[in-house]
Scaffold this active site. Structure first.
Site, short mmCIF file in Angstrom:
data_model
loop_
_atom_site.label_atom_id
_atom_site.label_comp_id
_atom_site.label_asym_id
_atom_site.label_seq_id
_atom_site.Cartn_x
_atom_site.Cartn_y
_atom_site.Cartn_z
N CYS A 2 0.84 -1.19 0.00
CA CYS A 2 0.00 0.00 0.00
C CYS A 2 0.88 1.24 0.00
CB CYS A 2 -0.94 0.10 1.19
SG CYS A 2 -2.04 -1.28 1.37
N ARG A 27 3.75 -0.23 -4.97
CA ARG A 27 3.55 -0.75 -3.62
C ARG A 27 2.25 -1.55 -3.48
NH1 ARG A 27 6.84 1.82 0.09
NH2 ARG A 27 5.49 1.17 1.77
N TRP A 74 -2.72 -2.80 -1.61
CA TRP A 74 -2.38 -4.22 -1.78
C TRP A 74 -3.15 -4.92 -0.67
CZ3 TRP A 74 -0.10 -8.17 1.06
CH2 TRP A 74 0.31 -9.29 0.33
N ASN A 100 -1.34 2.47 5.69
CA ASN A 100 -0.48 1.41 5.18
C ASN A 100 -0.01 0.62 6.40
OD1 ASN A 100 1.49 -0.16 3.88
ND2 ASN A 100 3.04 1.41 4.19
N GLY A 101 -0.31 -0.66 6.44
CA GLY A 101 0.11 -1.47 7.59
C GLY A 101 -0.97 -2.44 7.98
N GLU A 498 17.53 -17.31 -8.54
CA GLU A 498 17.08 -15.97 -8.94
C GLU A 498 16.44 -16.00 -10.33
OE1 GLU A 498 16.46 -13.42 -7.44
OE2 GLU A 498 16.53 -11.77 -8.85
N LYS A 502 12.60 -14.81 -11.02
CA LYS A 502 12.25 -13.77 -12.00
C LYS A 502 11.17 -14.29 -12.94
CE LYS A 502 13.43 -11.13 -10.38
NZ LYS A 502 14.13 -10.87 -9.21
N GLU A 505 7.72 -14.67 -11.14
CA GLU A 505 7.12 -13.40 -10.75
C GLU A 505 6.43 -12.70 -11.90
OE1 GLU A 505 9.25 -10.82 -7.54
OE2 GLU A 505 10.70 -11.37 -9.06
N HIS A 521 18.06 -36.85 -7.43
CA HIS A 521 17.45 -37.33 -6.20
C HIS A 521 15.94 -37.10 -6.17
CE1 HIS A 521 21.32 -38.33 -4.56
NE2 HIS A 521 21.77 -37.13 -4.88
N LYS A 621 6.11 -4.09 -4.43
CA LYS A 621 7.57 -3.90 -4.38
C LYS A 621 8.11 -3.95 -2.95
CE LYS A 621 11.52 -2.70 -6.29
NZ LYS A 621 12.18 -3.77 -7.03
O1 M6R Z 1 13.04 -4.87 -0.29
P1 M6R Z 1 13.55 -6.26 -0.06
O2 M6R Z 1 14.82 -6.54 -0.73
O3 M6R Z 1 13.62 -6.60 1.41
O4 M6R Z 1 12.46 -7.20 -0.69
C1 M6R Z 1 12.51 -8.59 -0.50
C2 M6R Z 1 11.56 -9.29 -1.46
O5 M6R Z 1 10.25 -8.92 -1.20
C3 M6R Z 1 11.91 -8.99 -2.91
O6 M6R Z 1 13.22 -9.33 -3.21
C4 M6R Z 1 10.97 -9.76 -3.86
O7 M6R Z 1 11.25 -11.12 -3.79
C5 M6R Z 1 11.10 -9.21 -5.27
N1 M6R Z 1 9.82 -9.14 -5.87
C6 M6R Z 1 12.02 -10.02 -6.12
O8 M6R Z 1 12.01 -9.65 -7.44
#
Ligand code: M6R
Length: 626
Positions: A2, A27, A74, A100-101, A498, A502, A505, A521, A621
């Site tokens: 948010c 956000r 969000w 927000n929270g 990673e 990606k 996501e 395994h 984000k």
């Molecule tokens: O702001 P941060 O690095 O603490 O965020 C951690 C994760 O939420 C963040 O890396 C998330 O996995 C991303 N969407 C990855 O692309």
């Protein structure tokens, strides 16, 4: 999670609120709303879905309001529907609140308010706040009523409140969720993130936890929740609003991938001592991170806490700290560590890795680590270091020191350049510690630094020579591919993780990563000609092993994509169906190159599928809720 924004001044508030929400949309983006105060009334407009729905609704509305608040959501409590969108109002529709929270005791408060006759229009936790403030308002100022109300709230929150009866006041408060104030000429702002107000002002002040502020056209007053006046000065940022534009790229993610050479250069310029020659100045570290001896001398253990992509960077960090600096290192998900902390090891450095500096799980894990070590003997006391891209963030306030990754603002929800910058942060830290502890020779340190210096031009080579071919390759996976497997070993296993994250996501294709030797395994049972396998096969200590694991996959009919620099070495050419080529590089620094083709591949698969690359579904984000 948010984003909130608020404005009081002399300009039309709605335009400023909407432009702020556009920059906060990363956000959260499942609904949005604004409330403005004009002619003794609150005008509240909300819309489900992306911000353009709200913009459409407001298109023909004429408003001269100079005070207002906005929110992009969000969902946590209550589905993403218009009635759950913020702002939320009191019964008389004279107060509007954005939050927000999470208000943890909202059910209890809601039950109490219902017995007193309040009717609720949403399933959100936030709606208790305007009702509570309303109850305290008679015979109190708006500031006092908000103070009374927040004294009843448990949880983490940042709020902004406007009232139809107080057209010259905007009240904001912060408890563990980010909130910054912006200072202009006769106008003031609040926002969850600097980016929202950067076009209007660069003079900002972070509200601290437990602080409440009253913004009027004449200035800002700040108090503690207990009512004690607080005096602090704002600071002026050297940020440039252009940094948060797409600059001709189709998506922020693509722009951020292309910014990686510059990000690596900035890291090197900031932290590597240019004149270091081991023989000439033996007492002078090759790296200048400004870390005090009390923080990093005599360490027996490093523990790293992080989430998501930052956790992957931390795994590379573990490899480096163990292999270069010879310090036993553990890496935990911050969200798990909070509830199953490890036995205390004396002389431990705890590192929180977070690009945003606001991830609730990471912050809480570090805070609990500080708290549980507080009463122990000196050598067990917490030493907290953050690796973050936001020097002004919450994590910077709770740690003893930060390594600022200087990647510039990252808007795309999928982290790219900040991952690379975090990994660079770990190279700098590991080299600094290795030098201080003399765990590798000075000539090896010099060799690694030389390798790091070549990275920016090598990333440029990948971008210049591979991007088009990778886009072409991506077309093969946009129709019927439902699963992907990524494999890697050693320092490049985190790169496989990673790459898989990606892809998941932004393209919504199921992807998993395994250490290449683990495939046999169990996971190898998943393979057939419909499941492509991406092998990160960088020449070095485990290259032959990865190639032979890749061949095992090929024998199960998998289409095999290799990320390698060993294009002409024979094995790779025979093994892989497709090769994503990277320049030759020392295995120890190869993750910084190997990750780039994987970012580009994910990007193009998602873009060709026509998906919302920068704002993938269900994600945000900055995850400021647990
Ligand atoms: O702001 P941060 O690095 O603490 O965020 C951690 C994760 O939420 C963040 O890396 C998330 O996995 C991303 N969407 C990855 O692309």
């Amino acid at each position: 999670m948010c984003g909130i924004v608020g404005y009081i001044g002399t300009q039309a508030a709605t335009k400023i609120l909407i432009s702020g929400l556009e920059r906060l949309e990363y956000r959260g983006y499942d609904s949005a709303g604004v409330a403005t105060v004009e002619e003794g009334q609150i005008n509240c407009v909300k819309a489900k879905g992306k911000l353009f729905n709200l913009r459409d609704k407001l298109e023909h509305a004429v408003s001269n309001a100079q005070l207002g608040i906005g929110h992009t959501r969000w969902a946590t409590h209550g589905k993403p529907e218009e009635h759950n969108a913020h702002p939320h109002l009191n019964a008389a529709k004279t107060l509007a609140v954005v939050q927000n929270g999470i208000i943890e005791n909202y059910l209890e408060l809601k039950a109490e308010l219902i017995t007193q006759g309040c009717e609720f229009c949403s399933e959100t936790d936030t709606e208790v706040i305007p009702h509570l403030i309303s109850q305290y308002l008679p015979n109190r100022s708006l500031l006092e009523a908000v103070q009374e109300a927040i004294a009843r709230l448990e949880g983490t929150f940042a709020i902004a409140v406007v009232s139809a009866d107080n057209p010259y006041e905007l009240i904001v408060a912060r408890q563990q969720a980010p909130l910054i104030l912006g200072f202009g000429q006769g106008e003031f702002f609040c926002a969850s993130d600097i980016t929202a107000i950067l076009p209007y002002t660069r003079t900002i002040l972070n509200l601290n936890n437990g602080e409440i502020a009253r913004l009027t056209p004449l200035g800002v007053e700040m108090y503690t929740f207990a009512g004690k006046r607080v005096a602090r000065f704002p600071r002026t940022l050297d940020w440039n609003p252009v940094q948060v534009e797409k600059q001709g790229f189709r998506h922020y993610m693509l722009k951020e991938i292309y910014e990686q050479p510059a990000v690596v250069r900035t890291g090197l310029d900031t932290y590597i001592n240019p004149n270091w020659h081991a023989e000439e100045n033996p007492d002078y570290s090759p790296v200048n991170l400004g870390l005090s001896p009390s923080l990093i001398d005599n360490l027996d253990h490093v523990q790293i806490l992080a989430c998501g992509t930052s956790w992957h960077a931390a795994l590379i960090g573990k490899y480096l700290l163990e292999q270069i600096a010879a310090i036993p290192t553990t890496v935990d998900y911050a969200s798990e560590f909070r509830y199953s902390p490890k036995p205390i090891i004396p002389n431990t450095l705890t590192i929180g890795v977070t690009q945003s500096g606001e991830t609730a799980d990471t912050i809480a894990a570090l805070e609990s680590e500080r708290a549980r070590r507080a009463s122990l003997e000196p050598k067990c006391q917490a030493k907290l270091l953050a690796i973050t891209n936001r020097a002004e963030s919450s994590i910077a306030q709770i740690c003893d020191r930060i390594i600022d990754t200087h990647a510039g603002i990252e808007i795309g929800v999928a982290a790219t350049k900040t991952f690379t910058a975090q990994v660079m942060g770990f190279y700098f830290l590991a080299l600094d510690l290795a030098y201080r502890r003399q765990t590798i020779s000075n000539s090896r340190i010099a060799e690694i630094i030389d390798g790091l210096r070549h990275l920016p031009s090598q990333i440029e080579t990948i971008l210049d020579t591979q991007a088009e071919a990778i886009e072409e390759l991506a077309h093969n996976f946009t129709q019927s591919t439902e699963d992907f497997i990524f494999i890697g070993r050693g320092i490049n296993f985190p790169v496989a993780l990673e790459g898989a994250l990606k892809l998941k996501e932004i393209s919504y294709i199921h992807a998993e990563a395994y250490p290449a030797g683990e495939m046999k395994h169990g996971p190898i049972a998943l393979l057939d000609n419909k499941v492509p396998v991406v092998a990160v096969a960088m020449p070095g200590s485990v290259y032959d092993k990865v190639i032979s694991n890749a061949q095992e996959a090929k024998a199960r009919d998998a289409r095999l994509i290799g990320v390698t620099s060993a294009v002409n070495a024979g094995d790779a050419g025979h093994t892989f169906d497709d090769i994503l080529t990277v320049p030759e590089v020392d295995e120890l620094i190869s993750p910084v190159l190997a990750v780039v083709p994987l970012q580009i591949l994910s990007y193009h698969i998602a873009a060709i599928k026509g998906l919302d690359v920068d704002q993938p579904r269900n994600l945000a984000k900055s995850v400021t809720v647990e």
